[in-house]
Motif scaffolding. Structure first.
Motif, mmCIF file in Angstrom:
data_model
loop_
_atom_site.group_PDB
_atom_site.id
_atom_site.type_symbol
_atom_site.label_atom_id
_atom_site.label_comp_id
_atom_site.label_asym_id
_atom_site.label_seq_id
_atom_site.Cartn_x
_atom_site.Cartn_y
_atom_site.Cartn_z
ATOM 1 N N SER A 25 18.265 -0.825 -2.324
ATOM 2 C CA SER A 25 19.094 0.216 -1.728
ATOM 3 C C SER A 25 18.156 1.247 -1.122
ATOM 4 O O SER A 25 16.948 1.252 -1.392
ATOM 5 N N LEU A 26 18.670 2.135 -0.270
ATOM 6 C CA LEU A 26 17.819 3.144 0.353
ATOM 7 C C LEU A 26 17.198 4.042 -0.709
ATOM 8 O O LEU A 26 17.902 4.489 -1.629
ATOM 9 N N PRO A 27 15.897 4.333 -0.602
ATOM 10 C CA PRO A 27 15.220 5.131 -1.621
ATOM 11 C C PRO A 27 15.318 6.633 -1.397
ATOM 12 O O PRO A 27 14.449 7.394 -1.821
ATOM 13 N N VAL A 84 15.495 5.342 -6.944
ATOM 14 C CA VAL A 84 15.011 4.006 -7.278
ATOM 15 C C VAL A 84 15.724 2.987 -6.385
ATOM 16 O O VAL A 84 16.957 2.953 -6.322
ATOM 17 N N ALA A 85 14.947 2.148 -5.685
ATOM 18 C CA ALA A 85 15.524 1.177 -4.764
ATOM 19 C C ALA A 85 16.024 -0.076 -5.471
ATOM 20 O O ALA A 85 16.920 -0.758 -4.968
ATOM 21 N N ALA A 86 15.450 -0.400 -6.632
ATOM 22 C CA ALA A 86 15.861 -1.573 -7.417
ATOM 23 C C ALA A 86 15.476 -1.310 -8.868
ATOM 24 O O ALA A 86 14.478 -0.632 -9.138
ATOM 25 N N PRO A 87 16.241 -1.834 -9.831
ATOM 26 C CA PRO A 87 15.949 -1.556 -11.244
ATOM 27 C C PRO A 87 14.585 -2.104 -11.645
ATOM 28 O O PRO A 87 14.123 -3.131 -11.127
ATOM 29 N N GLY A 88 13.947 -1.407 -12.587
ATOM 30 C CA GLY A 88 12.632 -1.860 -13.034
ATOM 31 C C GLY A 88 12.015 -0.917 -14.041
ATOM 32 O O GLY A 88 12.696 -0.100 -14.650
ATOM 33 N N THR A 89 10.697 -1.019 -14.165
ATOM 34 C CA THR A 89 9.938 -0.213 -15.115
ATOM 35 C C THR A 89 8.852 0.552 -14.379
ATOM 36 O O THR A 89 8.114 -0.031 -13.571
ATOM 37 N N TRP A 127 7.246 -8.593 -8.243
ATOM 38 C CA TRP A 127 7.758 -7.638 -7.263
ATOM 39 C C TRP A 127 7.520 -6.202 -7.725
ATOM 40 O O TRP A 127 7.693 -5.880 -8.904
ATOM 41 N N GLU A 128 7.153 -5.313 -6.781
ATOM 42 C CA GLU A 128 7.023 -3.900 -7.097
ATOM 43 C C GLU A 128 7.262 -3.059 -5.851
ATOM 44 O O GLU A 128 7.066 -3.529 -4.719
ATOM 45 N N THR A 129 7.722 -1.828 -6.078
ATOM 46 C CA THR A 129 7.877 -0.857 -4.998
ATOM 47 C C THR A 129 7.006 0.349 -5.292
ATOM 48 O O THR A 129 6.813 0.732 -6.458
ATOM 49 N N GLN A 130 6.471 0.932 -4.224
ATOM 50 C CA GLN A 130 5.675 2.146 -4.332
ATOM 51 C C GLN A 130 6.326 3.232 -3.494
ATOM 52 O O GLN A 130 6.781 2.977 -2.368
ATOM 53 N N TYR A 131 6.356 4.461 -4.017
ATOM 54 C CA TYR A 131 7.013 5.587 -3.364
ATOM 55 C C TYR A 131 5.975 6.688 -3.180
ATOM 56 O O TYR A 131 5.325 7.102 -4.151
ATOM 57 N N CYS A 132 5.820 7.197 -1.953
ATOM 58 C CA CYS A 132 4.749 8.137 -1.639
ATOM 59 C C CYS A 132 5.267 9.431 -1.006
ATOM 60 O O CYS A 132 6.370 9.475 -0.468
ATOM 61 N N HIS A 168 7.783 7.425 1.893
ATOM 62 C CA HIS A 168 7.227 6.130 2.287
ATOM 63 C C HIS A 168 7.464 5.172 1.127
ATOM 64 O O HIS A 168 7.056 5.452 0.001
ATOM 65 N N MET A 169 8.129 4.061 1.402
ATOM 66 C CA MET A 169 8.321 3.037 0.372
ATOM 67 C C MET A 169 7.674 1.731 0.809
ATOM 68 O O MET A 169 7.974 1.219 1.892
#
Length: 321
Positions: A25-27, A84-89, A127-132, A168-169
């Motif tokens: 989803s949009l972050p 959060v764009a997708a569930p995780g840790t 898979w991982e996402t980074q947010y800046c 930035h994602m």
């Protein structure tokens, strides 16, 4: 008072991904295309050139994520949530870096911390996402914390290597950058994708007007990027009436048209043509005070950003005398 009309938003919609892949989803908490905009996409060209997934120029060489921006620094005052764009840790976090344009004379050295304040979330299966570029002091989560989709992580800011307010994602799979708009695309290819990693369709917007306004004189670019208030009225002795427009994603040959209509048939119209591509740019047009001052009544300004015969965005603003 203003109105916004967006025209050139190319669907590029595709089927969702397989169940094993994350659906994003949009972050950011905003209305995409109205209160926020995608300024840059992943660079799909492995050469020193650059192109986005739609064969456009909304990227730069080596860009590894999706940049979703707000129009001006003033918009940050409301506190725009990063989500959060997708569930995780949560795998890692960093906070404490100042919010300042990285090209400012007093900007501190980044020492490799181009992401600024940010964090990384693991979604499993590599898979991982980074947010800046998160706002200093706003990160709300901790390393090791489980987070659900849509959980607030912090606020949009200006930390790290950035010259405009945005989040930035980056999306990675086993350490390799993946473009959520075209996860199966071959390196160097572009065009409609067979599938996407977005839970809901995200239209491609090939540039847009970010803001417009009236002023007595041509404002500085710094003041426009900071966010100028709309003047309530036009004084009878105002030295001039200037209509300005602030846009992103312009290409060579694009135009910005200014049309001001006032009482008693008063009118000023002007068109400017962009000679080179610009990531973000402003133009202005207007007139000096007429003899006897400004007539009493309503003044309406319309700024139109066009590409060839296609209108990309139109915004309208009014002021009274």
């Amino acid at each position: 008072m203003r109105a916004v009309i967006l025209a050139l938003m190319t669907p590029f919609f595709a089927a969702p991904v397989a169940a094993k892949d994350p659906l994003l989803s949009l972050p950011i908490e905003c209305d995409l295309g109205q209160t926020c905009f995608i300024q840059n996409y992943v660079d799909s060209d492995p050469s020193p050139a650059a192109q986005d997934h739609a064969c456009g120029a909304l990227t730069y060489d080596g860009h590894k994520g999706t940049d979703i921006r707000v129009a001006t620094l003033k918009d940050l005052e409301a506190g725009i949530k990063v989500l959060v764009a997708a569930p995780g840790t949560v795998r890692a976090t960093r906070d404490g870096m100042p919010d300042i344009a990285s090209n400012a004379p007093n900007a501190p050295a980044l020492d490799g911390k181009d992401c600024g304040n940010g964090l990384v979330i693991s979604h499993g299966d590599g898979w991982e996402t980074q947010y800046c570029h998160i706002k200093n002091g706003s990160i709300r989560v901790e390393k090791g914390q489980r987070v659900a989709k849509g959980t607030p992580l912090g606020l949009v800011g200006m930390s790290g290597k950035t010259v405009f307010p945005h989040i930035h994602m980056s999306l990675r799979h086993n350490g390799t950058v993946v473009d959520p708009f075209a996860p199966d695309a071959d390196a160097g290819s572009c065009g409609p994708s067979g599938r996407t990693l977005w839970e809901d369709p995200v239209a491609y917007q090939a540039g847009a007007l970010l803001d417009i306004g009236f002023a007595e004189a041509v404002p500085s670019f710094d003041s426009i990027k900071a966010g100028l208030p709309d003047p309530a009225t036009l004084g009878a002795d105002a030295s001039g009436l200037v209509l300005w427009g602030y846009a992103f994603g312009t290409r060579a040959g694009d135009t910005m048209t200014f049309d001001i209509k006032g009482p008693d048939g008063w009118r000023h119209d002007q068109t400017t043509t962009f000679e080179t591509p610009q990531a973000q740019v402003f133009r202005a047009a207007g007139r000096k005070k007429p003899a006897g001052g400004w007539p009493t009544g309503r003044y309406t300004g319309v700024v139109t950003f066009s590409r060839g015969d296609t209108i990309i965005t139109t915004q309208t603003i009014t002021i009274s005398r």
